[in-house]
Design an enzyme around this catalytic site. Structure first.
Site, PDB file in Angstrom:
ATOM      1  CD  GLU A   5       3.790  -0.550  -9.681  1.00  0.00           C
ATOM      2  OE1 GLU A   5       4.355  -0.109  -9.125  1.00  0.00           O
ATOM      3  OE2 GLU A   5       3.445  -2.028  -9.505  1.00  0.00           O
ATOM      4  CB  THR A  49      -2.822  -4.079  -6.091  1.00  0.00           C
ATOM      5  OG1 THR A  49      -2.438  -3.612  -6.791  1.00  0.00           O
ATOM      6  CG2 THR A  49      -2.225  -6.061  -6.486  1.00  0.00           C
ATOM      7  CB  SER A 103       1.564   8.039 -20.207  1.00  0.00           C
ATOM      8  OG  SER A 103       1.601   6.535 -20.487  1.00  0.00           O
ATOM      9  CD  GLU A 104      -0.781  11.549 -18.121  1.00  0.00           C
ATOM     10  OE1 GLU A 104      -0.895  11.519 -19.556  1.00  0.00           O
ATOM     11  OE2 GLU A 104      -0.503  10.765 -17.482  1.00  0.00           O
ATOM     12  N   GLY A 135       0.836  -0.805   0.324  1.00  0.00           N
ATOM     13  CA  GLY A 135       0.218   0.418   0.137  1.00  0.00           C
ATOM     14  C   GLY A 135       1.162   0.766  -0.558  1.00  0.00           C
ATOM     15  N   GLY A 186      -1.770  10.184  -4.736  1.00  0.00           N
ATOM     16  CA  GLY A 186      -1.878   9.257  -6.299  1.00  0.00           C
ATOM     17  C   GLY A 186      -0.163   9.856  -7.199  1.00  0.00           C
ATOM     18  CB  SER A 187       1.176  11.518 -10.033  1.00  0.00           C
ATOM     19  OG  SER A 187       0.529  10.901 -10.805  1.00  0.00           O
ATOM     20  CD  GLN A 247     -11.335  -0.071 -36.244  1.00  0.00           C
ATOM     21  OE1 GLN A 247     -11.514   0.107 -35.355  1.00  0.00           O
ATOM     22  NE2 GLN A 247     -11.846   0.630 -37.322  1.00  0.00           N
ATOM     23  CB  ILE A 248      -8.382  -6.566 -36.664  1.00  0.00           C
ATOM     24  CG1 ILE A 248      -6.829  -5.444 -37.213  1.00  0.00           C
ATOM     25  CG2 ILE A 248      -7.807  -7.643 -37.479  1.00  0.00           C
ATOM     26  CD1 ILE A 248      -5.684  -6.066 -36.630  1.00  0.00           C
TER      27      ILE A 248
END
Length: 387
Positions: free
Chosen positions: A370, A165, A373-374, A131, A138-139, A343-344
């Site tokens: 984890e 988790t 992206s930022e 935890g 958060g970030s 899409q395929i």
């Protein structure tokens, strides 16, 4: 900028191939038939976790003397990728168990703590939870508000952790809390909690978009009394410990992303060879071929970034930038591949009878967990500018 001392070079050994084949066989035989059963019920696959623990894959990064397999991050990456090709949700649970709680105790715990907790974790007898995140942090992990106040030979912990988790199923829990607010980051410490401790309250299990079989829960601490001997390392070391654990965690999420993307591509190739439109197989259309080619090229690039980060970790080299790059690129490529796979498949990609529907739901966590992206871009830029 100084040149890298050890150029990255990886050739899979016989042991690596054996690990890959063992995990692949396990995933195909035991996980694939029950994926949607666990996903629909949001049920944690305890029996499967115990089975893969018996094979030695729940203590991959732990020394053999504590019941682990004594392996490295290359082997870890191989295993997580193979699991994620079939079920990213199960791969996430295995990655979190190995890389977070178990790894935290293995890397920073004292001898007594290792002997007490690691054998049960590495065997799968007990599941590990970790935890860090809170509703207000958060970030910005350093802004947590959970406190641990020392009273004699105990700490009294108050606060909560969100998005934990294995918060429901975990019996051994590692958390961080503030022991000295004045010192900010240097006043954060890490503790080992045990399920059943008075004051440890397990909250509701989150109802998630994807990764639904992986347990995610809120934990609350109300005057939770924890022995001083459960402090990991020294007071004030918790934040730097957590950040180092997250570096390894980013490598595991990169591996999970690569596996998910490969699974989406595999399903797309299979479907494109079976599906006919206008008298031809879907795979014969150039539009489909271009999608498949781009997917595989990007997956291979992501895989190499991931292996490089794992290789550097195993060599004891600083891989903060490389881990962030691998996690950033692999997670965003996985998101793109999952979308292209749907899409395929066309309308069938929107149906739960086809695996790409679940890949599409599961993949979003890869760009968030984890470190978003930022945040990865911030880490990469800082490392570049500080070099």
């Amino acid at each position: 900028m100084e040149p890298v001392e050890n150029p990255f070079l990886i050739e899979l050994s016989e042991n690596h191939i054996m690990i890959r084949n063992t995990v692949r066989e396990f995933a195909e035989k035991n996980i694939r038939p029950v994926i949607m059963e666990y996903d629909e019920a949001q049920k944690f696959p305890m029996a499967l976790m115990q089975q893969i623990g018996e094979l030695g894959f729940l203590g991959m990064l732990v020394k053999e003397e504590y019941g682990g397999a004594g392996l490295g991050y290359i082997e870890f990456v191989i295993a997580i990728e193979e699991l994620a090709r079939v079920d990213p949700s199960f791969a996430l649970s295995v990655a979190a168990h190995n890389g977070l709680c178990t790894n935290h105790i293995s890397r920073f715990g004292n001898e007594e703590q290792k002997k007490k907790y690691l054998p049960d974790l590495t065997s799968g007898k007990k599941i590990g939870a970790w935890g860090l995140t809170e509703s207000v942090s958060g970030s910005d992990a350093a802004s947590l508000i959970t406190t641990a106040v020392r009273q004699g030979d105990h700490f009294i912990i108050n606060g909560s952790k969100t998005f934990t988790t294995h918060g429901t199923v975990g019996e051994t829990v590692v958390i961080v809390a503030i022991t000295n607010k004045e010192k900010k980051k240097k006043g954060i410490s890490a503790f080992i909690l045990e399920k059943g401790m008075e004051g440890l309250i397990v909250g509701k299990k989150e109802n998630k978009l994807g990764m639904r079989a992986s347990d995610t829960t809120q934990l609350t601490f109300e005057n939770l009394k924890v022995p001083v001997k459960n402090l990991i390392g020294e007071e004030g070391e918790g934040f730097i410990q957590a950040m180092q654990i997250l570096e390894g965690g980013r490598v595991s999420i990169a591996a999970l992303s690569v596996g998910l993307a490969q699974g989406a591509l595999d399903a797309s190739i299979k479907y494109s060879k079976e599906r006919k439109q206008f008298g031809k197989q879907l795979s014969e259309f150039q539009a489909t071929q271009l999608k498949l080619a781009e997917m595989q090229t990007n997956i291979d690039a992501a895989r190499m970034l991931t292996y490089r980060a794992a290789y550097m970790k195993d060599k004891g080299l600083s891989n903060k930038k490389e881990a962030a790059m691998a996690k950033l690129f692999a997670s965003e490529i996985a998101e793109k591949c999952a979308s292209e796979a749907v899409q395929i498949h066309g309308g069938y990609g929107f149906i739960k009878d086809y695996p790409v529907e679940k890949f599409y739901r599961d993949v979003k966590l890869c760009t968030i967990g984890e470190g978003t992206s930022e945040i990865q871009r911030v880490v990469i830029a800082r490392e570049l500018l500080n070099d």
